[in-house]
Write a protein that holds these residues in place. Structure first.
Motif, PDB file in Angstrom:
ATOM      1  N   GLY A 198       0.850  -1.187   0.000  1.00  0.00           N
ATOM      2  CA  GLY A 198       0.000   0.000   0.000  1.00  0.00           C
ATOM      3  C   GLY A 198       0.880   1.229   0.000  1.00  0.00           C
ATOM      4  N   GLY A 199       0.367   2.299   0.600  1.00  0.00           N
ATOM      5  CA  GLY A 199       1.159   3.524   0.634  1.00  0.00           C
ATOM      6  C   GLY A 199       0.863   4.394  -0.562  1.00  0.00           C
ATOM      7  N   ALA A 200       1.727   5.372  -0.776  1.00  0.00           N
ATOM      8  CA  ALA A 200       1.390   6.424  -1.716  1.00  0.00           C
ATOM      9  C   ALA A 200       1.712   6.091  -3.183  1.00  0.00           C
ATOM     10  CB  ALA A 200       2.070   7.713  -1.285  1.00  0.00           C
ATOM     11  N   LYS A 201       2.982   5.851  -3.478  1.00  0.00           N
ATOM     12  CA  LYS A 201       3.366   5.833  -4.896  1.00  0.00           C
ATOM     13  C   LYS A 201       3.844   4.474  -5.396  1.00  0.00           C
ATOM     14  CE  LYS A 201       5.692   9.440  -6.530  1.00  0.00           C
ATOM     15  NZ  LYS A 201       6.898  10.291  -6.537  1.00  0.00           N
ATOM     16  N   ASP A 204       7.770   4.233  -5.950  1.00  0.00           N
ATOM     17  CA  ASP A 204       8.655   3.896  -4.817  1.00  0.00           C
ATOM     18  C   ASP A 204       8.779   2.388  -4.637  1.00  0.00           C
ATOM     19  OD1 ASP A 204       8.835   6.560  -4.248  1.00  0.00           O
ATOM     20  OD2 ASP A 204       7.358   6.544  -2.623  1.00  0.00           O
ATOM     21  N   LYS A 205       7.820   1.634  -5.207  1.00  0.00           N
ATOM     22  CA  LYS A 205       7.786   0.201  -4.890  1.00  0.00           C
ATOM     23  C   LYS A 205       7.905  -0.702  -6.116  1.00  0.00           C
ATOM     24  CE  LYS A 205       5.867   1.323  -0.561  1.00  0.00           C
ATOM     25  NZ  LYS A 205       4.733   1.584   0.263  1.00  0.00           N
ATOM     26  N   ILE A 206       8.322  -0.115  -7.240  1.00  0.00           N
ATOM     27  CA  ILE A 206       8.465  -0.921  -8.466  1.00  0.00           C
ATOM     28  C   ILE A 206       9.413  -2.095  -8.238  1.00  0.00           C
ATOM     29  CG2 ILE A 206       9.495  -0.884 -10.801  1.00  0.00           C
ATOM     30  CD1 ILE A 206       8.029   1.707 -11.297  1.00  0.00           C
ATOM     31  N   GLY A 222      -3.242  -2.128  -2.212  1.00  0.00           N
ATOM     32  CA  GLY A 222      -4.210  -1.168  -1.678  1.00  0.00           C
ATOM     33  C   GLY A 222      -3.576   0.214  -1.604  1.00  0.00           C
ATOM     34  N   GLY A 223      -4.229   1.106  -0.845  1.00  0.00           N
ATOM     35  CA  GLY A 223      -3.664   2.447  -0.655  1.00  0.00           C
ATOM     36  C   GLY A 223      -3.665   3.268  -1.925  1.00  0.00           C
ATOM     37  N   GLY A 224      -2.906   4.362  -1.882  1.00  0.00           N
ATOM     38  CA  GLY A 224      -2.844   5.267  -3.026  1.00  0.00           C
ATOM     39  C   GLY A 224      -2.291   4.583  -4.268  1.00  0.00           C
ATOM     40  N   MET A 225      -1.375   3.622  -4.060  1.00  0.00           N
ATOM     41  CA  MET A 225      -0.722   3.023  -5.236  1.00  0.00           C
ATOM     42  C   MET A 225      -1.680   2.160  -6.082  1.00  0.00           C
ATOM     43  SD  MET A 225       1.865   0.263  -3.586  1.00  0.00           S
ATOM     44  CE  MET A 225       2.218  -0.605  -5.073  1.00  0.00           C
ATOM     45  N   SER A 240      -8.064  10.589  -7.244  1.00  0.00           N
ATOM     46  CA  SER A 240      -7.192   9.709  -6.447  1.00  0.00           C
ATOM     47  C   SER A 240      -5.751   9.859  -6.907  1.00  0.00           C
ATOM     48  CB  SER A 240      -7.607   8.246  -6.633  1.00  0.00           C
ATOM     49  OG  SER A 240      -8.989   8.097  -6.459  1.00  0.00           O
ATOM     50  N   LEU A 241      -4.840   9.388  -6.052  1.00  0.00           N
ATOM     51  CA  LEU A 241      -3.408   9.482  -6.378  1.00  0.00           C
ATOM     52  C   LEU A 241      -3.104   8.764  -7.685  1.00  0.00           C
ATOM     53  CD1 LEU A 241      -1.279   8.798  -3.163  1.00  0.00           C
ATOM     54  CD2 LEU A 241      -1.527  10.943  -4.428  1.00  0.00           C
ATOM     55  N   LEU A 242      -2.361   9.422  -8.558  1.00  0.00           N
ATOM     56  CA  LEU A 242      -1.970   8.776  -9.815  1.00  0.00           C
ATOM     57  C   LEU A 242      -0.484   9.011 -10.046  1.00  0.00           C
ATOM     58  CD1 LEU A 242      -2.634   7.359 -12.513  1.00  0.00           C
ATOM     59  CD2 LEU A 242      -3.122   9.603 -13.474  1.00  0.00           C
ATOM     60  N   GLY A 291     -10.134   8.417  -3.849  1.00  0.00           N
ATOM     61  CA  GLY A 291     -10.203   7.141  -3.135  1.00  0.00           C
ATOM     62  C   GLY A 291      -9.206   7.151  -1.985  1.00  0.00           C
ATOM     63  N   LEU A 292      -9.707   6.984  -0.745  1.00  0.00           N
ATOM     64  CA  LEU A 292      -8.803   7.140   0.403  1.00  0.00           C
ATOM     65  C   LEU A 292      -8.734   5.916   1.319  1.00  0.00           C
ATOM     66  CD1 LEU A 292      -9.643  10.882   1.118  1.00  0.00           C
ATOM     67  CD2 LEU A 292      -7.526   9.975   0.149  1.00  0.00           C
ATOM     68  N   ASP A 293      -9.543   4.895   1.041  1.00  0.00           N
ATOM     69  CA  ASP A 293      -9.426   3.649   1.817  1.00  0.00           C
ATOM     70  C   ASP A 293     -10.043   2.528   0.985  1.00  0.00           C
ATOM     71  OD1 ASP A 293      -8.811   1.926   3.863  1.00  0.00           O
ATOM     72  OD2 ASP A 293     -10.303   2.697   5.283  1.00  0.00           O
ATOM     73  N   PRO A 317       0.438   1.297   4.292  1.00  0.00           N
ATOM     74  CA  PRO A 317      -0.961   1.286   4.741  1.00  0.00           C
ATOM     75  C   PRO A 317      -1.927   1.304   3.556  1.00  0.00           C
ATOM     76  CG  PRO A 317       0.130   3.379   5.308  1.00  0.00           C
ATOM     77  CD  PRO A 317       1.178   2.485   4.758  1.00  0.00           C
ATOM     78  N   VAL A 318      -3.084   0.655   3.714  1.00  0.00           N
ATOM     79  CA  VAL A 318      -4.014   0.563   2.578  1.00  0.00           C
ATOM     80  C   VAL A 318      -5.010   1.725   2.528  1.00  0.00           C
ATOM     81  CG1 VAL A 318      -3.797  -1.923   2.248  1.00  0.00           C
ATOM     82  CG2 VAL A 318      -5.534  -1.031   3.840  1.00  0.00           C
ATOM     83  N   GLY A 319      -4.847   2.691   3.428  1.00  0.00           N
ATOM     84  CA  GLY A 319      -5.695   3.889   3.399  1.00  0.00           C
ATOM     85  C   GLY A 319      -4.947   5.046   4.027  1.00  0.00           C
ATOM     86  N   LEU A 320      -5.554   6.211   3.914  1.00  0.00           N
ATOM     87  CA  LEU A 320      -4.945   7.407   4.505  1.00  0.00           C
ATOM     88  C   LEU A 320      -5.236   7.386   6.014  1.00  0.00           C
ATOM     89  CD1 LEU A 320      -4.159  10.474   2.914  1.00  0.00           C
ATOM     90  CD2 LEU A 320      -5.863  10.991   4.654  1.00  0.00           C
ATOM     91  N   GLY A 349       8.976   2.111   8.818  1.00  0.00           N
ATOM     92  CA  GLY A 349       8.452   3.364   8.277  1.00  0.00           C
ATOM     93  C   GLY A 349       6.977   3.549   8.568  1.00  0.00           C
ATOM     94  N   ASP A 350       6.219   3.991   7.544  1.00  0.00           N
ATOM     95  CA  ASP A 350       4.815   4.364   7.732  1.00  0.00           C
ATOM     96  C   ASP A 350       3.924   3.213   8.179  1.00  0.00           C
ATOM     97  OD1 ASP A 350       4.519   7.087   7.283  1.00  0.00           O
ATOM     98  OD2 ASP A 350       4.871   6.797   5.143  1.00  0.00           O
ATOM     99  N   THR A 351       4.188   2.012   7.687  1.00  0.00           N
ATOM    100  CA  THR A 351       3.340   0.878   8.052  1.00  0.00           C
ATOM    101  C   THR A 351       3.513   0.571   9.536  1.00  0.00           C
ATOM    102  OG1 THR A 351       4.170   0.037   5.972  1.00  0.00           O
ATOM    103  CG2 THR A 351       2.489  -1.275   7.059  1.00  0.00           C
TER     104      THR A 351
HETATM  105  P1  AMP Z   1       4.428   5.028   1.838  1.00  0.00           P
HETATM  106  O1  AMP Z   1       5.476   5.809   2.573  1.00  0.00           O
HETATM  107  O2  AMP Z   1       4.624   4.994   0.367  1.00  0.00           O
HETATM  108  O3  AMP Z   1       4.210   3.662   2.470  1.00  0.00           O
HETATM  109  O4  AMP Z   1       3.082   5.841   1.990  1.00  0.00           O
HETATM  110  C1  AMP Z   1       2.420   5.966   3.203  1.00  0.00           C
HETATM  111  C2  AMP Z   1       1.405   7.039   3.055  1.00  0.00           C
HETATM  112  O5  AMP Z   1       0.453   6.659   2.079  1.00  0.00           O
HETATM  113  C3  AMP Z   1       0.628   7.295   4.339  1.00  0.00           C
HETATM  114  O6  AMP Z   1       0.868   8.604   4.751  1.00  0.00           O
HETATM  115  C4  AMP Z   1      -0.805   7.082   3.926  1.00  0.00           C
HETATM  116  O7  AMP Z   1      -1.681   8.021   4.467  1.00  0.00           O
HETATM  117  C5  AMP Z   1      -0.761   7.246   2.443  1.00  0.00           C
HETATM  118  N1  AMP Z   1      -1.909   6.628   1.753  1.00  0.00           N
HETATM  119  C6  AMP Z   1      -2.392   5.389   1.898  1.00  0.00           C
HETATM  120  N2  AMP Z   1      -3.481   5.216   1.142  1.00  0.00           N
HETATM  121  C7  AMP Z   1      -3.704   6.369   0.484  1.00  0.00           C
HETATM  122  C8  AMP Z   1      -4.670   6.811  -0.451  1.00  0.00           C
HETATM  123  N3  AMP Z   1      -5.658   6.013  -0.875  1.00  0.00           N
HETATM  124  N4  AMP Z   1      -4.568   8.067  -0.911  1.00  0.00           N
HETATM  125  C9  AMP Z   1      -3.576   8.875  -0.483  1.00  0.00           C
HETATM  126  N5  AMP Z   1      -2.626   8.522   0.403  1.00  0.00           N
HETATM  127  C10 AMP Z   1      -2.692   7.282   0.874  1.00  0.00           C
END
Ligand code: AMP
Length: 392
Positions: A198-201, A204-206, A222-225, A240-242, A291-293, A317-320, A349-351
């Motif tokens: 999950g997470g944002a981009k 970063d995870k290719i 899940g998440g933004g990615m 949503s994040l693209l 889309g945020l979760d 994380p799979v959501g914000l 990190g974030d997870t």
């Molecule tokens: P990362 O460092 O790439 O693991 O990204 C973690 C960040 O992704 C956290 O701050 C989350 O809030 C964010 N995130 C998770 N899901 C989404 C989403 N659907 N849209 C935007 N940000 C998200």
């Protein structure tokens, strides 16, 4: 296999231990001592085996003189003394006569902590650029080097690679546990092996996807990615994040591994990150939705696969989760971990912050202490701070 602290006779030896005491501080007060507590096992082992224990760590970043005060390691020495129930002598310098004298007078079981290794960064980034004379100097203070700082093992610094190139070396218990729970689990997982990303981009995870897609049975995205993957399948993703430049990569992965990569089928959307969520299927998504979760059907789909797995590794994380309205998916996955008969591992990190913030740290087999370092292990890379350690 790398040598560990157990492979050496430490009696009477000067043992340099690189720790990760990069703790959060506010006004000179430590706000979370988790990293200090995590290093105790290795330090206590060295004391119990009658070593002269010399500890090194960085704290924060030192770019200018004024950064020194807020990143002074002295509060760590005080907290460590309390935890070890033993005096830890703090040496305010990173090199020089005082440090040399203190080390020369150490007795077995004494513990000293040297000032923040990154104080050396003020003068030409000697620590962070692995200046050979600095590594050689620190190595001259010890007989054996132990790397127990997992969080900096993906970096080639004077206080890890530099020292290890001069004296016999090993890994400490914390690093050993990280390698056992990440590197060795990936190399030999009990199946089904599920990875949650999950997470944002995506960008970063290719490398993580490329490495794990051949090893895992399922990759839950899940998440933004997830939205770049969905966009590559022509779904409306609204605001949503693209990650535009990763669309082709997503398309390629989905066509090569259609049954392995599992995408969300619904989600909670809002018109802003501060808002509250509305549950929508992918088809119902409008061009104003963000889309945020992950949604309820997706939670069901993901938790079903998680509960059947015997190994789960989770990064992102799979959501914000910072907004309580979008924590449902991440919480539901945490709960599903309780039912896994096998290893459940969280990357740093974030997870790790999300899992702790939501109060689920107890349900995991392992929560990594290193964000960047654990990500590089997931990418299948060898870490320089581990590579430099003596082989068995
Ligand atoms: P990362 O460092 O790439 O693991 O990204 C973690 C960040 O992704 C956290 O701050 C989350 O809030 C964010 N995130 C998770 N899901 C989404 C989403 N659907 N849209 C935007 N940000 C998200």
């Amino acid at each position: 296999m790398k040598k560990t602290i157990r492979d050496y006779d430490l009696n009477g030896k000067r043992v340099l231990i690189r720790c990760d005491f990069n703790v959060p501080m506010k006004d000179g007060v430590i706000t979370d001592d988790y990293r200090i507590v995590s290093s105790l096992k290795t330090i206590q082992y060295a004391i119990d085996h009658h070593a002269k224990v010399i500890l090194l760590s960085h704290l924060g970043r030192i770019k200018e003189e004024s950064d020194k005060v807020k990143n002074d390691l002295e509060p760590v020495a005080l907290r460590l003394s309390e935890l070890l129930k033993k005096n830890v002598l703090f040496v305010k310098e990173t090199r020089g006569e005082i440090l040399n004298t203190v080390v020369s007078k150490m007795k077995n079981e004494d513990v000293i902590l040297i000032q923040n290794t990154r104080y050396e960064d003020l003068d030409g980034k000697k620590e962070s650029k692995n200046d050979p004379s600095l590594g050689a100097y620190w190595a001259s203070l010890g007989d054996i080097y132990i790397n127990d700082a997992f969080g900096t093992s993906h970096r080639e610094h004077a206080s890890n690679v530099g020292i290890a190139s001069h004296i016999p070396s090993g890994i400490g218990f914390l690093v050993e546990k990280e390698l056992e729970n990440i590197e060795q689990v990936i190399a030999n997982p009990e199946r089904p092996f599920t990875v949650i990303l999950g997470g944002a981009k995506v960008s970063d995870k290719i490398k993580v996807i490329e490495n794990l897609v051949t090893k895992a049975d399922y990759i839950l995205i899940g998440g933004g990615m997830a939205y770049t993957f969905l966009k590559s399948k022509n779904y409306e993703i609204g605001k949503s994040l693209l990650d535009e430049e990763s669309i082709e990569f997503c398309k390629k992965m989905l066509s090569q591994y259609p049954d392995k990569l599992i995408l969300p089928v619904d989600h909670y959307v809002s018109d802003s990150i501060e808002g509250t969520g509305t549950l929508k299927s992918l088809e119902e998504t409008s061009n104003n939705d963000m889309g945020l979760d992950i949604g309820d059907k997706t939670i069901h789909l993901f938790t079903d696969l998680i509960e059947k797995s015997h190994t789960v590794i989770w990064n992102g994380p799979v959501g914000l989760f910072e907004n309580p309205s979008f924590q449902k998916g991440t919480k539901a996955l945490c709960k599903a971990m309780k039912k896994v008969d096998g290893k459940t591992v969280v990357g740093g990190g974030d997870t790790a912050s999300a899992v702790k913030k939501l109060g689920y740290q107890e349900v995991f087999t392992h929560i990594s202490t290193g964000g960047g370092a654990s990500l590089e292990l997931l990418e299948g890379k060898q870490l320089p701070g581990i590579n430099c350690i003596s082989d068995k």
